[in-house]
Design an enzyme around this catalytic site. Structure first.
Site, short mmCIF file in Angstrom:
data_model
loop_
_atom_site.label_atom_id
_atom_site.label_comp_id
_atom_site.label_asym_id
_atom_site.label_seq_id
_atom_site.Cartn_x
_atom_site.Cartn_y
_atom_site.Cartn_z
CB CYS A 87 -1.00 -0.06 1.16
SG CYS A 87 -2.32 1.14 1.00
CE1 TYR A 88 3.07 7.38 2.43
CE2 TYR A 88 4.74 5.94 3.39
CZ TYR A 88 4.34 7.20 2.99
OH TYR A 88 5.18 8.27 3.11
CG HIS B 90 -4.08 -3.65 2.93
ND1 HIS B 90 -3.10 -3.17 3.76
CD2 HIS B 90 -4.66 -2.56 2.38
CE1 HIS B 90 -3.09 -1.85 3.72
NE2 HIS B 90 -4.03 -1.45 2.89
CD GLU C 277 -1.93 -6.17 5.38
OE1 GLU C 277 -1.52 -6.60 4.28
OE2 GLU C 277 -2.14 -4.97 5.60
CG ASP D 84 -0.60 -11.42 28.68
OD1 ASP D 84 -0.88 -12.45 28.02
OD2 ASP D 84 -0.93 -10.28 28.33
CE LYS E 237 -3.92 -12.45 25.92
NZ LYS E 237 -3.64 -11.89 27.24
#
Ligand code: XMP
Length: 515
Positions: free
Chosen positions: A84-85, A171, A173, A229, A371
């Site tokens: 993209c950018y 994109h 992703e 966590d 995560k």
């Protein structure tokens, strides 16, 4: 910092999907780190990266002062993928031209692929891709050829494979680009020649050795909240230095049903950890008495946690190293923070803890992990699934799921109701399909009838959302039969709750938690 595994660097230009790019690369078995686009060439080189990805970003390369890289990056001999950018930046830097597109593209767009393109060998010729751009590459830089096109974007991908330079306007992703993973994998495996053999087991081994080397013979302290966590972080350090580690588990009495006992059982019995559980329920409840404002509750709980922890740690003599459960999104957000985002809720529960108690050194075993990777690491280390796959749970616990003041009675009602809800969702096989689900005890009471008796009891709300990033979420379309079972069971089994409602708002405009 350069580790024994192959590393790819993702340079962050501020786009909203950037963390997803890094996650996808790791899912492909390639370790990657994300750096702000301002990282110097020297810093970039210090990682000995085998590939570099430029992310998308909100800026336009046509604006003055727009984010840049040192153009020497293209001559390092390291393959680059611009997204993209990132594509527009690459095009402009190398002598192409970026223009305002005749029509802005946003959403799923049909894409025609040139399958001879290095990134597209496995991709079907006619596919779809997620686009979000106002500008595009009008003229390619010398040496590049176009490898994909959409109706409004003739250069939807470009490459100069002789120099290892690749770019896509779309994109790859996001899930809305069905062939996106193949494109990223082709970049990693074909263009960069990577093996893709990074995995959680070898990562754990390496990280444990690094912790051992860092800690040496010093004693280490960990503040456990009971959450996933801090538990995984503690266990990593335990694997590294064994009983040099002392964990203080501050049980604030705001955990879910049986949660504190389960955590204690697993970490003390199964892993033989040096764990001190402090029963601080009474202190927390007395400080919370009569408090109704959500942010005040958070502040009190954060402060009290530190106070209890401080008092307990003083009893232990000198401990020089402190364990912190920081995870990668926190690191990225603090490093690349653009500032200015409005504070909706203060999520950082015990920020500043090590500074406040004067530690010299900290270890952050999860600092490089997302995560879902923390959970996989937890499983790798042998933590049982029912602990490691627990629902996301806020640090202030059930206190922010009781609207209005928090009392022991309300906590007990909510604990029971929430346990029934979770049990039924698990029975229906939906526990991993839904991003987050929980019960909320609203401050409202209403009239009901049980047997022949009038009741005037609490209203409980059920919340369930589908989400991947927790920044946005949709309310989950739970089956009505499931909701009926949960409602019946709660009203019959818990008592003092005579009405159940289901929350059908998305985020935004609502948030996931009610407070
Ligand atoms: P919201 O309610 O802001 O929640 O849509 C997004 C995610 O953050 C969690 N959350 C918190 N986590 N301390 C935490 O550690 C907090 O004070 C807190 N408030 C919300 C929430 O459970 C959801 O996963």
């Amino acid at each position: 910092m350069a580790a024994s595994h192959e590393t790819v660097l993702v340079l962050d230009f501020g786009g909203q999907y950037n963390q997803l790019i890094a996650r996808r690369v790791r899912e492909a078995g390639v370790y990657c780190e994300m750096l702000p686009y301002t990282a110097s060439l020297e810093r970039i080189r210090s990682f000995d990266p085998k590939g570099i990805v430029f992310t998308g970003g909100p800026a336009s390369v046509l604006d003055p002062g727009t984010p840049q890289v040192d153009p020497a990056i293209y001559a390092l001999g390291i393959p680059v993928l611009g997204i993209c950018y990132g594509m527009q930046l690459m095009a402009r830097d190398l002598g192409g031209e970026v223009v305002r597109a005749p029509q802005r593209e946003y959403g799923r767009v049909a894409l025609s692929i040139d399958r001879t393109g290095r990134l597209f060998g496995d991709v079907v010729a006619e596919t779809e891709a997620w686009m979000s751009h106002t500008y595009h590459v009008g003229r390619l830089p010398t040496g590049f050829r176009s490898t994909a096109a959409s109706a409004n974007c003739p250069n939807a991908a470009m490459e100069d494979s002789a120099h290892g330079l690749y770019a896509v306007q779309f994109h790859p992703e996001v899930l809305h680009t069905p062939e996106g993973t193949k494109v990223l994998r082709a970049f990693l495996y074909d263009a960069c020649g990577l093996a893709g053999d990074w995995n959680m087991g070898s990562y754990a081994q390496e990280a444990i050795e690094a912790i051992r080397a860092k800690v040496g013979s010093r004693r280490v302290l960990c503040a456990m909240s009971g959450g996933v966590d801090s538990s995984v972080a503690a266990l990593m350090v335990h694997k590294a230095v064994g009983r040099q580690l002392v964990c203080i588990f501050v049980d604030h009495g705001l955990l879910r049903k049986d949660e504190g006992d389960q955590v204690e059982e697993v970490f003390r019995k199964q892993f033989d950890m040096n764990l001190i559980r402090v029963d601080a329920e009474a202190r927390f409840l007395s400080r919370l008495a009569g408090v109704t404002d959500p942010e005040t509750k958070r502040k009190i709980i954060g402060e009290e946690f530190i106070r209890v922890f401080e008092e307990e740690s003083k009893k232990l003599g000198t401990l020089e190293v402190f364990v912190q459960g920081t995870i990668y999104p926190d690191v990225i957000e603090s490093g690349a923070s653009q500032g200015g985002a409005a504070k909706i809720k203060s999520h950082h529960n015990v920020g500043g803890l090590p500074e406040k108690i004067g530690f010299h050194d900290i270890v952050e075993p999860l600092r490089m992990l997302f995560k879902d990777e923390v959970r996989r690491l937890g499983e790798e280390l042998g933590i049982p699934a029912h602990i490691v796959w627990r629902q996301p749970f806020p640090g202030p616990g059930l206190a922010v799921r009781i609207i209005g003041d928090v009392t022991r009675e309300k906590l007990d009602l909510l604990r029971e109701a929430d346990a029934i809800y979770r049990e039924e969702i698990a029975k229906a096989g939906l526990d991993r399909a839904i991003g987050q689900y929980f019960a909320v005890l609203t401050g409202m009471r209403s009239v009901g009838v049980m047997g022949d008796e009038r009741t005037y009891d609490y209203t409980l709300a059920l919340r369930a959302v589908t989400t991947t990033d927790f920044m946005t979420a949709d309310w989950a379309r739970l089956p009505h039969d499931l909701l009926a079972t949960v409602s019946n069971r709660i009203v019959n089994e818990v008592g003092r709750i005579n009405r159940i409602v289901y929350d059908i708002t998305s985020k935004p405009p609502a948030t996931i938690e009610w407070e």
